[in-house]
Design an enzyme around this catalytic site. Structure first.
Site, PDB file in Angstrom:
ATOM      1  N   ARG A   1       0.832  -1.216   0.000  1.00 32.29           N
ATOM      2  CA  ARG A   1       0.000   0.000   0.000  1.00 32.29           C
ATOM      3  C   ARG A   1       0.865   1.263   0.000  1.00 32.29           C
ATOM      4  NH1 ARG A   1      -4.878  -1.996   4.084  1.00 32.29           N
ATOM      5  NH2 ARG A   1      -6.146  -2.932   2.428  1.00 32.29           N
TER       6      ARG A   1
ATOM      7  N   LYS B   1     -18.453 -18.773   1.116  1.00 38.01           N
ATOM      8  CA  LYS B   1     -19.899 -18.725   1.317  1.00 38.01           C
ATOM      9  C   LYS B   1     -20.630 -17.907   0.256  1.00 38.01           C
ATOM     10  CE  LYS B   1     -19.855 -19.358   6.304  1.00 38.01           C
ATOM     11  NZ  LYS B   1     -20.251 -18.789   7.596  1.00 38.01           N
TER      12      LYS B   1
ATOM     13  N   GLY C   1      -8.844  -9.524  -1.036  1.00 30.42           N
ATOM     14  CA  GLY C   1      -7.689 -10.023  -0.284  1.00 30.42           C
ATOM     15  C   GLY C   1      -7.277 -11.442  -0.617  1.00 30.42           C
TER      16      GLY C   1
ATOM     17  N   GLY D   1     -13.225  -4.464   0.455  1.00 35.05           N
ATOM     18  CA  GLY D   1     -14.642  -4.076   0.489  1.00 35.05           C
ATOM     19  C   GLY D   1     -15.062  -3.214  -0.688  1.00 35.05           C
TER      20      GLY D   1
END
Length: 396
Positions: free
Chosen positions: A39, A197, A354, A377
């Site tokens: 980053r 999931k 990620g 996100g």
């Protein structure tokens, strides 16, 4: 061609101007050292360009979750030295107390990191008091942190509504790549969506079936779709309560002309650990005491053929339990196929999230994709078709 958002190319002479630059410096620390500086490196293009043009560069960032209270364990002071090393330039640190005087003392070309924006209780609520306090320090605002663009915070949205606002180079590259991937892609488009999931990716799947030509479902979530199709998945991770939802997604794909690819051969084991005894079998042969832990080689080969006929690929999530060998085989094989097609110039490949970045690094192909987003996100919300407030604030 003019872009829909303002960039650094739209800024005139900035010599001596104070530029507030929102970056993502939320890096992992181990024993007080930065364990992954990805980053930090992503900020170099924007920060160096502004400093070289004589701007006073004031870097805004958050670190951890201090819950609106100053916390020395989450101070950006810890990042200044490693950040200076990455930039190859001196970096000043400015606390919020006395910030006005400290900023006034900086010279053209200087770079300073301001203390954690989340030390303000009003940062995450986008409160006017915080917006005014931050924006008073600068003449211009640049958002270079796509990973925080899904948050409507004072430092991502509020300041952009007060000062002239532009996308930094990393943000610009990200938005360009996303436009090529789903905004205005070249068809046929394939999407790989994996992960444990279905429940975490429902909105992604619902959005994608109307956007892409091929939807490749892997990971634990594929088991839920197999169960919806009447396949007995044994002891596999499976959200049986969501098979009805999976069926609805399959029907929506049919209506939209999107082909959904589920594995027809799988790798199973009776226990989940590194290198247990495994079987590679047809998906209809899973025993009651077995778990599906990866996609089989025949399915991977067929998926490779699908990618060979596509022009664009969006990838989020692994195909199997890739952290545990040998259940990384399918993810590695398909990632290498996608990388080779990208290098040949026949495929635009954009990946994010990620687990995905870790999987592509594990396969040794992250650098061979067209673009790999480190945003978690924000990338997921973009794949869901949501408008990101931090990006909207930069539009013309």
């Amino acid at each position: 061609m003019q872009k829909p958002f303002r960039t650094l190319d739209d800024i005139g002479d900035i010599h001596g101007k104070r530029v507030l630059v929102r970056e993502d410096l939320n890096v992992p620390l181990a024993d007080g050292r930065v364990s992954d500086d990805t980053r930090l490196r992503a900020t170099i293009a924007t920060v160096a360009e502004l400093a070289d043009k004589g701007a006073v560069v004031l870097v805004l960032a958050h670190f951890g979750r201090p819950k609106g209270q100053p916390n020395p364990d989450m101070s950006l002071a810890m990042i200044v030295e490693p950040y200076a090393g990455v930039l190859g330039r001196r970096v000043h640190f400015i606390d919020w107390d006395g910030a006005e005087q400290a900023v006034a003392a900086l010279q053209p070309g200087d770079i300073a990191v301001l203390e954690n924006t989340r030390f303000f209780s009003g940062e995450e609520k986008n409160e006017r008091e915080v917006i005014d306090r931050i924006s008073a320090l600068g003449h211009l605002y640049v958002n270079d942190a796509f990973s925080a663009a899904h948050r409507a915070h004072a430092s991502t949205v509020g300041v952009a509504q007060i000062l002239p606002a532009h996308a930094g180079r990393a943000m610009e590259a990200e938005l360009d790549a996303l436009e090529k991937a789903l905004g205005n892609p070249e068809h046929p488009v394939a999407a790989v969506v994996g992960g444990a999931k279905v429940s975490t990716k429902l909105d992604v799947l619902k959005h994608l079936v109307a956007k892409v030509d091929h939807l490749i479902i892997g990971g634990g979530m594929a088991n839920t779709f197999l169960a919806a199709r009447g396949v007995n998945v044994g002891k596999s991770l499976c959200e049986h309560d969501l098979t009805g939802t999976a069926e609805e997604i399959l029907e929506a794909a049919d209506r939209a002309g999107c082909t959904v690819h589920l594995p027809y051969d799988v790798v199973v084991a009776k226990e989940f650990r590194p290198n247990p005894p495994t079987r590679t079998i047809n998906v209809h042969e899973v025993a009651a005491d077995e778990m599906i832990l990866d996609i089989g080689p025949a399915a991977v080969e067929a998926l490779g053929d699908v990618l060979k006929n596509c022009r664009t690929l969006v990838w989020n999530g692994p195909l199997g339990a890739f952290e545990t060998p040998p259940f990384d085989a399918a993810t590695v094989a398909l990632a290498r196929t996608a990388a080779a097609l990208t290098q040949d110039g026949s495929l635009v490949s954009v990946a994010g999230g990620g687990d995905t970045v870790a999987a592509l690094n594990h396969a040794g192909v992250a650098d061979a994709f067209t673009f790999v987003s480190t945003a978690g996100g924000a990338f997921l919300e973009w794949m869901e078709g949501k408008e990101l407030p931090g990006v909207k604030a930069l539009t013309r």
